[in-house]
Design an enzyme around this catalytic site. Structure first.
Site, short mmCIF file in Angstrom:
data_model
loop_
_atom_site.label_atom_id
_atom_site.label_comp_id
_atom_site.label_asym_id
_atom_site.label_seq_id
_atom_site.Cartn_x
_atom_site.Cartn_y
_atom_site.Cartn_z
CB SER A 42 35.76 -27.36 -23.06
OG SER A 42 37.00 -26.92 -23.59
CE LYS A 43 31.71 -20.87 -20.90
NZ LYS A 43 31.51 -21.41 -19.54
#
Ligand code: GLU
Length: 496
Positions: free
Chosen positions: A255-256
């Site tokens: 994820s980010k």
């Protein structure tokens, strides 16, 4: 060799395409190229509320940037188009209604309010959520009344068989079986006339003659529904292979938090497409049985691709590993090629130069770059006319200002007169000069480094001088001498 496959990626343009998509993309693409089959791009844009403008363009741009391609799909067309679902709506409706006519699907008139209340009730009773099939059993008269009472158009639900089980064989995971009674009567056509993913992707996979579906494992639990739909249509299903998602180094879904996720961000940060392709293709696979080799060219990846090499466990996307690989690929580039690729990064940093000049600078940084975007900081000195540093840096470590001045003045003279203004002769001559004026070469080199580059961390000193040329070097050292003179004068005044 396996017979030619027809495979696809079918992204929903609901955001900027991320690295996970390209991991799946690469497996599909390599599979097609390995078998001499076809690779198709299909845009699944039926979730109208979540469409993101520019997502499709970014996808196609990213594929091209990676140096890869697609045989059928947007822009290139193909025999089974259109390849954008919103342009195929009549086909889905026709198929949904065909199932209704055959008694395998039905109109559902239940309002969103009723469905919400049902969900709430199920939650309270702690029973699995799902539609209670009320509209499946309406008599013709009840149906008519429900249609008249409903505010808008009905949805169409698939009538899942109430008994038995459905098994499919996953190429990676073996047979997977679900009891049909655990599946609810899912929607295949929404009230806005758009199909759901379940119906649309399956109709398309069928008519686009897809032989193998390699997709994310979040679809495993939906696959039994898809099998039932294939049966209802009397169609042969494709083979399925569900891939684990990319993980961050901490084992959590990528994820980010782990860094950039949009693929084009990697381009903008100065990763080479060759490195990304190589890296994405090998993570989660075992190309090299010994597990040692990691660098593979594209033709080698195509030749070696084998579904049996894909690991069941998720692949770890480790930025440090990618950085290492990117640095490796940068070091392998021919110098003119690297110069060409650096040019836009220098431009973006406000460092304007022609290609020939950048080619001269490339040897200074080629060994040191992890990403192309690292270059401007390392090479800024070669572009600016005035360097910004404090004059006291020109005093060599352990030397007086006067001794430093004397060494710098002698160095300036040498730079003006040395016959061959090149890396090795410059270094040899400066070492001699240091001896002659009684300073250590390390002391002299540090003074010169400040004078010529304006920092104490820079690419190799004499190669830098050669790259920027005699005129610039001499001008910089002359300025440095003036600054040192001014400093000495100022100190003299201060002492009085
Ligand atoms: N549109 C689906 C997605 O975005 C495609 C899944 C599939 O490959 O079947 O994940």
């Amino acid at each position: 060799m396996a017979s030619p496959v027809r495979v696809r990626i079918a992204p929903s343009p609901t955001g900027m395409p991320h690295v996970g998509l390209f991991h799946t993309f690469l497996y599909n693409w390599l599979y097609a190229r390995h078998t001499g089959g076809q690779f198709i791009v299909r845009i699944e844009d039926t979730d109208r509320a979540r469409l993101v403008e520019g997502a499709v363009e970014a996808l196609l741009e990213a594929i091209r940037w990676l140096g890869l391609d697609w045989d059928e799909g947007p822009e290139v067309g193909g025999p089974y188009g259109p390849y954008v679902q919103s342009e195929r709506l009549p086909l889905y409706r026709e198929h949904a209604e065909q199932l209704v006519a055959a008694g395998k699907a039905y109109y559902c008139y239940c309002s969103p309010e009723r469905l919400a209340a049902l969900r709430e009730q199920q939650e309270r009773a702690k029973v699995p959520p799902g539609y209670d099939r009320r509209c499946r059993y309406l008599s013709p008269a009840e149906r008519e009344a429900a249609a008249a009472a409903a505010g808008g158009p009905p949805v169409i639900r698939f009538a899942v068989p109430l008994e038995g089980e459905t098994t499919f064989y996953d190429l990676l995971r073996g047979p997977i079986t679900w009891e049909n009674r655990l599946l609810d009567d899912f929607v295949i056509l929404k009230s806005d006339g758009y199909p759901t993913y379940h119906l649309a992707h399956l109709v398309d996979d069928h008519y686009m003659r897809i032989t193998d579906v390699l997709r994310g494992d979040e679809w495993i639990s939906s696959t039994p529904r898809h099998l039932l739909l294939y049966q209802a249509f009397g169609w042969e299903p494709p083979r399925f292979c569900h891939l684990a998602p990319l993980l961050g180094p901490d084992g959590k879904k990528l994820s980010k938090r782990h860094g950039a996720t949009a693929l084009l961000d990697y381009r903008d940060a100065g990763y080479l497409p060759e490195a990304l392709v190589n890296y994405l293709a090998i993570i989660g696979t075992s190309y090299d049985p010994e597990g040692k080799r990691e660098i593979f060219s594209l033709p080698e990846l195509i030749a070696a691709f084998d579904l049996r090499h894909i690991n069941k466990a998720g692949a770890v996307f480790d930025l440090r590993k990618l950085d290492w690989m990117n640095g490796y690929y940068i070091r392998q580039l021919p110098q003119p090629d690297l110069a060409r690729r650096l040019l836009p990064f220098l431009e973006a940093a406000g460092l304007h130069a022609d290609l020939a000049y950048v080619e001269r600078l490339v040897p200074l940084v080629q060994e040191r770059l992890t990403k192309l975007a690292d270059a401007p900081a390392l090479l800024r000195f070669a572009f600016v006319d005035e360097l910004d540093y404090e004059a006291k840096n020109l005093i060599g470590k352990g030397l007086t200002a006067e001794a430093s001045r004397e060494a710098l003045a002698a160095a300036l003279e040498l730079l003006r007169t040395i016959p061959e203004f090149a890396d090795a002769p410059l270094e040899a001559a400066m070492r001699q000069l240091a001896d002659a004026v009684g300073v250590k070469s390390g002391q002299l080199f540090m003074i010169l480094r400040w004078a010529v580059t304006g920092t104490n961390v820079s690419p190799p000193l004499f190669a830098s001088m050669e790259a920027i040329g005699r005129e610039r070097t001499v001008a910089r050292v002359a300025v440095a001498l003036e600054r040192l003179d001014a400093l000495i004068a100022e100190r003299g005044r201060g002492a009085n």
